[in-house]
Design a protein around this motif. Structure first.
Motif, PDB file in Angstrom:
ATOM      1  N   THR A 115      52.714 -10.030   9.268  1.00 24.51           N
ATOM      2  CA  THR A 115      53.278 -10.883  10.320  1.00 24.51           C
ATOM      3  C   THR A 115      54.384 -10.149  11.070  1.00 24.51           C
ATOM      4  O   THR A 115      54.465 -10.205  12.308  1.00 24.51           O
ATOM      5  CB  THR A 115      53.807 -12.193   9.724  1.00 24.51           C
ATOM      6  OG1 THR A 115      52.742 -12.890   9.069  1.00 24.51           O
ATOM      7  CG2 THR A 115      54.407 -13.089  10.797  1.00 24.51           C
ATOM      8  N   LYS A 119      45.238 -10.099   9.237  1.00 24.37           N
ATOM      9  CA  LYS A 119      45.903 -10.920  10.255  1.00 24.37           C
ATOM     10  C   LYS A 119      45.176 -10.748  11.575  1.00 24.37           C
ATOM     11  O   LYS A 119      45.065  -9.636  12.093  1.00 24.37           O
ATOM     12  CB  LYS A 119      47.353 -10.474  10.408  1.00 24.37           C
ATOM     13  CG  LYS A 119      48.159 -11.276  11.447  1.00 24.37           C
ATOM     14  CD  LYS A 119      48.545 -12.620  10.878  1.00 24.37           C
ATOM     15  CE  LYS A 119      49.522 -13.358  11.785  1.00 24.37           C
ATOM     16  NZ  LYS A 119      48.890 -13.860  13.034  1.00 24.37           N
ATOM     17  N   THR A 152      45.532 -16.104   9.639  1.00 31.05           N
ATOM     18  CA  THR A 152      45.683 -15.083   8.601  1.00 31.05           C
ATOM     19  C   THR A 152      44.702 -15.356   7.482  1.00 31.05           C
ATOM     20  O   THR A 152      44.679 -16.444   6.900  1.00 31.05           O
ATOM     21  CB  THR A 152      47.117 -15.078   8.025  1.00 31.05           C
ATOM     22  OG1 THR A 152      48.053 -14.874   9.095  1.00 31.05           O
ATOM     23  CG2 THR A 152      47.273 -13.966   6.998  1.00 31.05           C
TER      24      THR A 152
END
Length: 281
Positions: A17, A130, A137
């Motif tokens: 992320t 991702k 995700t």
């Protein structure tokens, strides 16, 4: 070492992320800037280097010692890693051409294995993919299942190739003898896609977006599919591929399908001389 695999998965999700956040801050023209040539003669893009650097920085926050396998840097050792320390396998951007051109099909992949080298894909215990551009995700823990965000991932129930949508990775310079592998599939399948991110294609088999995915080019490397192959398996999808060693020089082939019946139909079409690509050597 973090022995709680659920906690480890959450750490890895945090890493990818952060990578996405830093990568997407860069204008596409700068992201696609060529900054070097890697050991295979392929161009190294700025987003590849940036992604690797961010991953290392984030992993250092959680681990004193670890190893990292990446395309650009090869094996990176942080601290003084031992056999019980993690080996992370990273692909900073799979589908970089898509990303640079604003096509919404690109991904970041991170997998982890433990144990004494040499390790194989079967040693991978956590995988995270991702999807860039989207808040999605994919993750998996060996023996525990697969997820899309917080929900469980499940493949479609497709069991008829004439009704299946399949991603087939084919490029213009694929050798003629391999190109002909695909002709019978083209004739029987309902429809095909060539989406440009192998990790995401395998993840999309895991969640039912695609019914199957094929790559028989002997071009991929283990970091292209290390995380995604675990996600596909743990979702309940069926995948035919050797248990490749986790080695930067190994080239990878696979056929993944939603069901065993669909996988069998695909394998029956592939000429016998090429089925050896999917067997352990």
């Amino acid at each position: 070492m973090t022995t709680d695999l659920f906690k480890l998965r959450d750490i890895m999700i945090g890493v990818v992320t952060k990578m996405e956040f830093e990568i997407t801050r860069i204008p596409p023209k700068e992201a696609g800037r060529i900054v070097g040539i890697n050991r295979y003669g392929d161009t190294t893009l700025y987003i590849d280097v940036l992604g690797e650097d961010v991953a290392i920085s984030e992993l250092k926050k959680h681990f004193d010692s670890f190893r990292l396998l990446t395309e650009e840097k090869g094996i990176v050792e942080i601290g003084n890693p031992h056999d019980d320390d993690p080996l992370f396998i990273l692909d900073p951007v799979d589908g970089s051409t898509n990303y640079i051109r604003g096509i919404g099909y690109a991904s970041i992949s991170l997998a982890v294995a433990f144990g004494k080298p040499p390790l194989t894909l079967n040693d991978i215990v956590v995988g995270v993919v991702k999807q860039m551009f989207f808040d999605k995700t994919y993750s998996a823990i060996k023996g525990e299942g697969a997820w899309v965000n917080k929900g469980r991932a499940h493949p479609s129930q497709a069991d008829d190739i004439t009704k299946a949508i399949i991603d087939i990775d084919i490029i213009k310079n694929i050798p003629p003898e391999k190109r002909r592998i695909l002709y019978p599939i083209f004739e029987k399948v309902y429809d095909i896609r060539r989406l440009g991110s192998n990790a995401l294609s395998l993840a999309n088999v895991a969640d039912g977006t695609l019914d199957a995915a094929i790559d028989l080019r002997t071009k991929l490397r283990v970091f292209d599919c290390a995380a995604a192959q675990l996600i596909a398996k743990e979702s309940g999808a069926k995948i035919k591929m050797p248990d490749y060693p986790i080695n930067i020089d190994v080239r990878v082939n696979y056929v993944a399908a939603a069901t065993q019946k669909l996988l069998g139909e695909i394998l029956e079409i592939i000429p016998t001389e090429f089925l050896k690509l999917l067997e352990n050597q």
